[in-house]
Write an enzyme that holds these catalytic residues in place. Structure first.
Site, PDB file in Angstrom:
ATOM      1  N   LYS A   1     -12.208  -9.656  -3.471  1.00  0.00           N
ATOM      2  CA  LYS A   1     -10.752  -9.437  -3.549  1.00  0.00           C
ATOM      3  C   LYS A   1     -10.231 -10.073  -4.845  1.00  0.00           C
ATOM      4  CE  LYS A   1     -10.482  -7.064   0.192  1.00  0.00           C
ATOM      5  NZ  LYS A   1     -10.123  -5.646   0.137  1.00  0.00           N
TER       6      LYS A   1
ATOM      7  N   SER B   1       0.837  -1.211   0.000  1.00  0.00           N
ATOM      8  CA  SER B   1       0.000   0.000   0.000  1.00  0.00           C
ATOM      9  C   SER B   1       0.868   1.256   0.000  1.00  0.00           C
ATOM     10  CB  SER B   1      -0.892   0.014   1.241  1.00  0.00           C
ATOM     11  OG  SER B   1      -1.838  -1.016   1.180  1.00  0.00           O
TER      12      SER B   1
ATOM     13  N   ASP C   1      -6.766  -8.324   4.414  1.00  0.00           N
ATOM     14  CA  ASP C   1      -5.998  -9.153   3.478  1.00  0.00           C
ATOM     15  C   ASP C   1      -5.448 -10.421   4.131  1.00  0.00           C
ATOM     16  OD1 ASP C   1      -6.457  -7.333   1.455  1.00  0.00           O
ATOM     17  OD2 ASP C   1      -4.600  -6.229   1.828  1.00  0.00           O
TER      18      ASP C   1
ATOM     19  N   ARG D   1       1.516   4.275  -3.004  1.00  0.00           N
ATOM     20  CA  ARG D   1       1.284   5.685  -2.672  1.00  0.00           C
ATOM     21  C   ARG D   1       2.563   6.508  -2.791  1.00  0.00           C
ATOM     22  NH1 ARG D   1      -2.488   2.475  -0.498  1.00  0.00           N
ATOM     23  NH2 ARG D   1      -4.508   3.291   0.214  1.00  0.00           N
TER      24      ARG D   1
HETATM   25  C1  S3P Z   1      -5.614  -1.438   0.002  1.00  0.00           C
HETATM   26  C2  S3P Z   1      -6.861  -1.496   0.568  1.00  0.00           C
HETATM   27  C3  S3P Z   1      -7.614  -2.747   0.761  1.00  0.00           C
HETATM   28  C4  S3P Z   1      -6.721  -3.964   0.641  1.00  0.00           C
HETATM   29  C5  S3P Z   1      -5.785  -3.875  -0.531  1.00  0.00           C
HETATM   30  C6  S3P Z   1      -4.892  -2.655  -0.419  1.00  0.00           C
HETATM   31  C7  S3P Z   1      -4.961  -0.126  -0.162  1.00  0.00           C
HETATM   32  O1  S3P Z   1      -8.599  -2.849  -0.240  1.00  0.00           O
HETATM   33  O2  S3P Z   1      -7.502  -5.137   0.532  1.00  0.00           O
HETATM   34  O3  S3P Z   1      -4.974  -5.032  -0.618  1.00  0.00           O
HETATM   35  O4  S3P Z   1      -3.734  -0.077  -0.431  1.00  0.00           O
HETATM   36  O5  S3P Z   1      -5.646   0.884  -0.015  1.00  0.00           O
HETATM   37  P1  S3P Z   1     -10.078  -2.245  -0.065  1.00  0.00           P
HETATM   38  O6  S3P Z   1      -9.981  -0.769  -0.137  1.00  0.00           O
HETATM   39  O7  S3P Z   1     -10.850  -2.823  -1.213  1.00  0.00           O
HETATM   40  O8  S3P Z   1     -10.562  -2.748   1.259  1.00  0.00           O
END
Ligand code: S3P
Length: 443
Positions: free
Chosen positions: A353, A29, A326, A33
């Site tokens: 997912k 994540s 996750d 970003r």
């Molecule tokens: C993420 C948010 C989550 C997560 C994904 C990464 C992110 O998804 O499952 O692996 O980096 O913002 P969701 O926003 O669909 O919950």
């Protein structure tokens, strides 16, 4: 990319304890970003510890196609020359998002408030995932979005400048939707607000502030209110990406279930919006201790020592769901070795997912001889009480990295090998997973 590479079958034979030390790769994540915010800053940002998995590389390629200069300068070391908020250029071709929902949803937000049009495509898994959740708020902001039937990829986003600032209450707990709106808000005049009734990972908020955006977070009766002042000017940064707690999760479970294990997992990000798995495993009796707590890139980080321990079934508290969304697949694996029946409900999001992770894990565990009961919003798993599961099955990974890695962990303590039909999706988030597995099991 996983969607175009040939299938990589893999068989995991039962193995001895996990010992020694390993370092988890950069947080997925935060890596996405880092590249996106650096691409929108004016000047040169440097990133170290970037996750060099296919998902993050898809983000890098898309940002390059929209004008940013992004270069790899060393192992996990990257340099980004940003175009400035408002400066993204029209991409010449469709943006191939591969398997990555995060790349797709966040970049849709970026495009929505720029005067450009972009087409997003992806692999079979990504093309089955719902995009309506981002289309709705981005359309309210003025973007013109044409999606495939059911609000799916391929889709085209025609951005609007200036876009319209909105206040948006998240109908689903999703950091991706929150981030898409905030990213669109960066190039939108006035205040863009997101209200999240349930807190989700807050990396966008932390990092946007770090890049100099005027962003505030307040608690209200309706939930967390995030307010961003648009037409922001982002300043280039030097970023160190902490290790990914989601990647660490596989080792925490593996060492907990394989007798004799004593493992140190280094560089684990412990942002409280991400630590639900550790909380759940501790409730089950896992032996996890934090060493050398520190801060990396504005995030809490520690090394975790995990030793084999007898696990007991729990009812997984549903309020942990956003902070372990996750990690359910690997939690279900832990449950397969616990004494009793673990029940996890309130996790309906697992159905959308990279695969339907409730159906996928039920099929995978049942094929390995583990009794399961499927609910609309979760799974119940009856464990062995610590002994090996039968195993001896071939698992469909369904283009889902976390199904492949979770069932590889299950194979470590199975009476007969567990085969994965295609482990290539592991490269999306954890390219060195199997090398690390060999290293800590002395294979
Ligand atoms: C993420 C948010 C989550 C997560 C994904 C990464 C992110 O998804 O499952 O692996 O980096 O913002 P969701 O926003 O669909 O919950």
């Amino acid at each position: 990319m996983a969607h175009s590479s040939p299938p990589q079958p893999r068989s995991i034979a039962p193995r001895g304890p996990l010992t020694g030390t390993l370092t988890v790769p950069g947080d997925k994540s935060i890596s996405h970003r880092s590249l996106m915010f650096a691409a929108l800053a004016v000047g040169t940002s440097r990133i170290s510890g970037l996750l060099e998995g296919e998902d993050v590389l898809a983000t890098a390629a898309a940002l390059r196609a929209m004008g940013a200069t992004i270069e790899r300068t060393g192992d996990g070391e990257w340099r980004v020359d940003g175009v400035g908020v408002g400066g993204l250029l029209q991409p010449a071709q469709a943006l191939d998002m591969g398997n990555s929902g995060t790349s797709t949803r966040l970049l849709m937000g970026l495009v929505a408030s720029h005067p450009i049009t972009a087409t997003f495509t992806g692999d079979a898994s990504l093309s089955a995932r719902p995009m309506g959740r981002v289309i709705e708020p981005l359309a309210q902001m003025g973007a013109d979005i044409t999606a495939s039937p059911g609000g799916k990829l391929p889709l085209m986003v025609r951005g609007l400048t200036p876009a319209v600032p909105i206040t948006y209450t998240l109908p689903v707990a999703s950091a991706q939707v929150k981030s898409a709106v905030l990213l669109a808000g960066l190039n939108t005049p006035g205040l863009t607000r997101v209200v999240e009734p349930v807190a989700t990972r807050d990396h966008s908020e932390r990092m946007l502030r770090g890049f100099g955006a005027d962003l505030t977070v307040e608690d209200s009766d309706a939930g967390r209110v995030i307010t961003l002042r648009g037409e922001a000017e982002l300043k280039p940064q030097t970023i160190t990406v902490p290790g990914d707690p989601s990647s660490a999760g596989f080792w925490l479970v593996a060492a907990s279930i394989v007798p004799g294990s004593d493992l140190v997992v280094r560089n684990v990000g412990l942002n409280p919006t991400r630590t639900g798995l550790i909380a759940a495993l501790r409730l089950m009796g896992a032996d996890i201790t934090e060493l050398d707590a520190r801060e990396v890139g504005g995030e809490p980080v520690a090394d975790l020592r995990v030793r084999h321990a007898p696990l007991t079934a729990i009812e997984v508290p549903p309020d942990l769901a956003p902070s372990m969304i996750d990690e359910y697949p690997v939690l279900f694996v832990a449950a397969a070795f616990a004494a009793g029946r673990t029940v996890a409900r309130g996790a309906h999001e697992l159905r959308v997912k990279e695969s339907d992770r409730i159906a996928a894990m039920r099929a995978a565990l049942e094929a390995c001889g583990v009794p399961c009961e499927e609910y609309d919003d979760g799974l119940a798993v009856t464990g062995t009480g610590g002994g090996a599961i039968p195993g001896g099955a071939t698992i469909a990974s369904l283009l889902d990295h976390r199904i492949a890695m979770s069932m590889s962990v299950a194979g470590l303590h199975a009476a007969a090998p567990v085969a994965i039909d295609d482990a290539s999706p592991v490269a999306t988030s954890y390219p060195v997973f199997y090398q690390t597995l060999d290293a800590v099991t002395g294979a």
